[in-house]
Design a protein around this motif. Structure first.
Motif, PDB file in Angstrom:
ATOM      1  N   ALA A  97      51.489  26.241  44.558  1.00 46.26           N
ATOM      2  CA  ALA A  97      50.735  27.264  43.832  1.00 46.26           C
ATOM      3  C   ALA A  97      50.849  26.986  42.333  1.00 46.26           C
ATOM      4  O   ALA A  97      51.898  26.560  41.849  1.00 46.26           O
ATOM      5  CB  ALA A  97      51.302  28.653  44.146  1.00 46.26           C
ATOM      6  N   GLU A  98      49.768  27.218  41.599  1.00 49.77           N
ATOM      7  CA  GLU A  98      49.732  26.858  40.174  1.00 49.77           C
ATOM      8  C   GLU A  98      50.894  27.452  39.392  1.00 49.77           C
ATOM      9  O   GLU A  98      51.557  26.763  38.611  1.00 49.77           O
ATOM     10  CB  GLU A  98      48.410  27.311  39.542  1.00 49.77           C
ATOM     11  CG  GLU A  98      48.314  26.943  38.063  1.00 49.77           C
ATOM     12  CD  GLU A  98      47.174  27.630  37.336  1.00 49.77           C
ATOM     13  OE1 GLU A  98      46.947  27.314  36.163  1.00 49.77           O
ATOM     14  OE2 GLU A  98      46.516  28.507  37.945  1.00 49.77           O
ATOM     15  N   SER A  99      51.162  28.740  39.591  1.00 46.62           N
ATOM     16  CA  SER A  99      52.211  29.392  38.805  1.00 46.62           C
ATOM     17  C   SER A  99      53.581  28.779  39.085  1.00 46.62           C
ATOM     18  O   SER A  99      54.413  28.650  38.185  1.00 46.62           O
ATOM     19  CB  SER A  99      52.242  30.892  39.090  1.00 46.62           C
ATOM     20  OG  SER A  99      52.384  31.129  40.475  1.00 46.62           O
ATOM     21  N   LEU A 100      53.822  28.374  40.348  1.00 43.28           N
ATOM     22  CA  LEU A 100      55.096  27.745  40.682  1.00 43.28           C
ATOM     23  C   LEU A 100      55.152  26.326  40.140  1.00 43.28           C
ATOM     24  O   LEU A 100      56.204  25.870  39.674  1.00 43.28           O
ATOM     25  CB  LEU A 100      55.300  27.726  42.200  1.00 43.28           C
ATOM     26  CG  LEU A 100      55.292  29.082  42.900  1.00 43.28           C
ATOM     27  CD1 LEU A 100      55.556  28.892  44.393  1.00 43.28           C
ATOM     28  CD2 LEU A 100      56.348  30.003  42.299  1.00 43.28           C
ATOM     29  N   SER A 218      34.955  42.782  34.518  1.00 41.66           N
ATOM     30  CA  SER A 218      35.925  41.816  35.019  1.00 41.66           C
ATOM     31  C   SER A 218      35.530  40.398  34.644  1.00 41.66           C
ATOM     32  O   SER A 218      34.357  40.096  34.369  1.00 41.66           O
ATOM     33  CB  SER A 218      36.075  41.930  36.537  1.00 41.66           C
ATOM     34  OG  SER A 218      34.871  41.580  37.185  1.00 41.66           O
ATOM     35  N   TYR A 219      36.547  39.545  34.616  1.00 40.33           N
ATOM     36  CA  TYR A 219      36.378  38.103  34.463  1.00 40.33           C
ATOM     37  C   TYR A 219      37.093  37.435  35.632  1.00 40.33           C
ATOM     38  O   TYR A 219      37.925  38.041  36.297  1.00 40.33           O
ATOM     39  CB  TYR A 219      37.006  37.593  33.162  1.00 40.33           C
ATOM     40  CG  TYR A 219      36.438  38.163  31.886  1.00 40.33           C
ATOM     41  CD1 TYR A 219      35.378  37.535  31.238  1.00 40.33           C
ATOM     42  CD2 TYR A 219      36.994  39.302  31.302  1.00 40.33           C
ATOM     43  CE1 TYR A 219      34.866  38.042  30.049  1.00 40.33           C
ATOM     44  CE2 TYR A 219      36.484  39.814  30.110  1.00 40.33           C
ATOM     45  CZ  TYR A 219      35.430  39.177  29.491  1.00 40.33           C
ATOM     46  OH  TYR A 219      34.935  39.669  28.322  1.00 40.33           O
ATOM     47  N   GLU A 220      36.791  36.161  35.843  1.00 39.02           N
ATOM     48  CA  GLU A 220      37.469  35.400  36.896  1.00 39.02           C
ATOM     49  C   GLU A 220      37.734  33.990  36.389  1.00 39.02           C
ATOM     50  O   GLU A 220      36.829  33.321  35.873  1.00 39.02           O
ATOM     51  CB  GLU A 220      36.612  35.337  38.162  1.00 39.02           C
ATOM     52  CG  GLU A 220      37.228  34.497  39.274  1.00 39.02           C
ATOM     53  CD  GLU A 220      36.346  34.418  40.509  1.00 39.02           C
ATOM     54  OE1 GLU A 220      36.311  33.349  41.139  1.00 39.02           O
ATOM     55  OE2 GLU A 220      35.682  35.433  40.833  1.00 39.02           O
ATOM     56  N   PHE A 221      38.986  33.545  36.530  1.00 38.74           N
ATOM     57  CA  PHE A 221      39.360  32.189  36.134  1.00 38.74           C
ATOM     58  C   PHE A 221      40.203  31.558  37.231  1.00 38.74           C
ATOM     59  O   PHE A 221      40.916  32.245  37.966  1.00 38.74           O
ATOM     60  CB  PHE A 221      40.185  32.198  34.839  1.00 38.74           C
ATOM     61  CG  PHE A 221      39.413  32.597  33.611  1.00 38.74           C
ATOM     62  CD1 PHE A 221      38.654  31.665  32.929  1.00 38.74           C
ATOM     63  CD2 PHE A 221      39.452  33.895  33.144  1.00 38.74           C
ATOM     64  CE1 PHE A 221      37.941  32.023  31.798  1.00 38.74           C
ATOM     65  CE2 PHE A 221      38.742  34.266  32.006  1.00 38.74           C
ATOM     66  CZ  PHE A 221      37.982  33.324  31.331  1.00 38.74           C
ATOM     67  N   ASP A 222      40.143  30.228  37.331  1.00 37.37           N
ATOM     68  CA  ASP A 222      41.021  29.535  38.265  1.00 37.37           C
ATOM     69  C   ASP A 222      42.217  28.909  37.549  1.00 37.37           C
ATOM     70  O   ASP A 222      42.925  28.086  38.104  1.00 37.37           O
ATOM     71  CB  ASP A 222      40.257  28.462  39.054  1.00 37.37           C
ATOM     72  CG  ASP A 222      39.651  27.397  38.151  1.00 37.37           C
ATOM     73  OD1 ASP A 222      39.884  27.430  36.928  1.00 37.37           O
ATOM     74  OD2 ASP A 222      38.929  26.518  38.679  1.00 37.37           O
ATOM     75  N   SER A 223      42.449  29.320  36.304  1.00 38.83           N
ATOM     76  CA  SER A 223      43.553  28.792  35.505  1.00 38.83           C
ATOM     77  C   SER A 223      44.368  29.938  34.925  1.00 38.83           C
ATOM     78  O   SER A 223      43.824  30.816  34.236  1.00 38.83           O
ATOM     79  CB  SER A 223      43.016  27.918  34.368  1.00 38.83           C
ATOM     80  OG  SER A 223      43.997  27.726  33.366  1.00 38.83           O
TER      81      SER A 223
END
Length: 293
Positions: A97-100, A218-223
């Motif tokens: 997972a990105e955060s990990l 709302s906004y949406e990001f994959d980062s």
């Protein structure tokens, strides 16, 4: 059908070129073409469409590619199991997972590479749904997932730790004055979402839907980094793992808005398929994870 033919087919499919496949594999191009033709004759179908100098997989070719990649991985595992020493080596494909990947695991992975330099780590970022599919398809060997507690008959999941989740705003956000926030406050806010199928996005969306609450916008990001920059710019609030914003909170330019309820429970977990062969490389990673957590 031979393993060598499948290797040739997969290489041609990945390179989208008979010429490059021949160069990579060290074969004459005529041999490459012949082996693909033999596969087509065996399956009585076209595997590639040849459009001038360009080629593309047919639907049957796509189907064979999926199975061929899995068969070649199994063949590799058989060979490694029968011929390799007990010393970790080879390639370890890891979903994270990105955060990990960015905020929790670099130290562990750096230590693993120091101890086992002969193991090549290949990292793929994804969501819990990606990891479950990749593990079943043998695309990855193991995953570090951030999710609610995983209960899947096909997967073995070990909980490493709970990951605190918080809603954050910048240091000038009006909700700071309240001292805490309620879920209904999101109706007046611009909410910044992570990508779809992200575990904690799904959880907060379910809570909002159950309470019939919609964000003001709302906004949406994959980062995660992009989300943090939008939060810091005052363009909205976001639900993120504490570990992902720890530096910003310490610096004081981002603030925990202290959501009273519901508590959003997420856990770092290491996951692998129940039928996965535990190679020396994978076993050594599992052992190191046990030391760290």
């Amino acid at each position: 059908m031979e393993i060598r033919q499948l290797k040739i087919f997969v290489t041609v499919a990945e390179e989208k070129s008979f010429t490059r496949a021949a160069q990579i594999m060290g074969y004459a191009q005529s041999n490459i073409t012949t082996q693909v033709r033999l596969l087509e004759e065996e399956f009585n179908t076209r595997l590639f469409e040849r459009l001038g100098k360009r080629i593309a997989l047919t639907p049957d070719g796509e189907k064979l590619l999926h199975h061929a990649q899995r068969l070649l991985q199994y063949a590799f595992e058989v060979k490694e199991a029968m011929t390799s020493s007990r010393e970790p080596n080879g390639i370890l494909n890891i979903g994270i997972a990105e955060s990990l990947c960015i905020f929790k695991l670099p130290t562990l992975l750096k230590e693993y590479s120091r101890i086992y330099p002969q193991v090549k780590l290949v990292i793929r970022q994804g969501t819990p749904l990606d990891f479950a599919r990749w593990l079943r398809e043998n695309v990855i060997d193991v995953a570090f997932s951030l999710d609610q507690l995983i209960n899947d008959d096909d997967l073995i999941a070990k909980t490493l730790c709970e990951e605190p989740m918080i809603i954050v705003g910048n240091d000038e956000h009006p909700l700071i004055a309240k001292g805490c926030m309620e879920l209904k406050d999101i109706a007046q806010e611009s909410f910044i979402y992570t990508e779809r199928n992200c575990s904690y996005r799904s959880v907060i969306e379910n809570y909002l839907a159950d309470s019939k609450i919609k964000p003001g916008s709302s906004y949406e990001f994959d980062s995660i980094e992009a989300i943090k920059q939008f939060v810091l710019s005052g363009l909205g609030i976001a639900l993120l793992p504490y570990a992902a914003v720890e530096k910003e909170l310490s610096a004081g330019n981002m603030v925990d808005l202290r959501l009273i309820e519901p508590k959003i429970e997420m856990y770092s977990q290491i996951v692998y398929h129940k039928n996965k062969w535990l190679s020396p490389s994978l076993l050594s990673l599992l052992d190191l994870v046990n030391e760290y957590f």
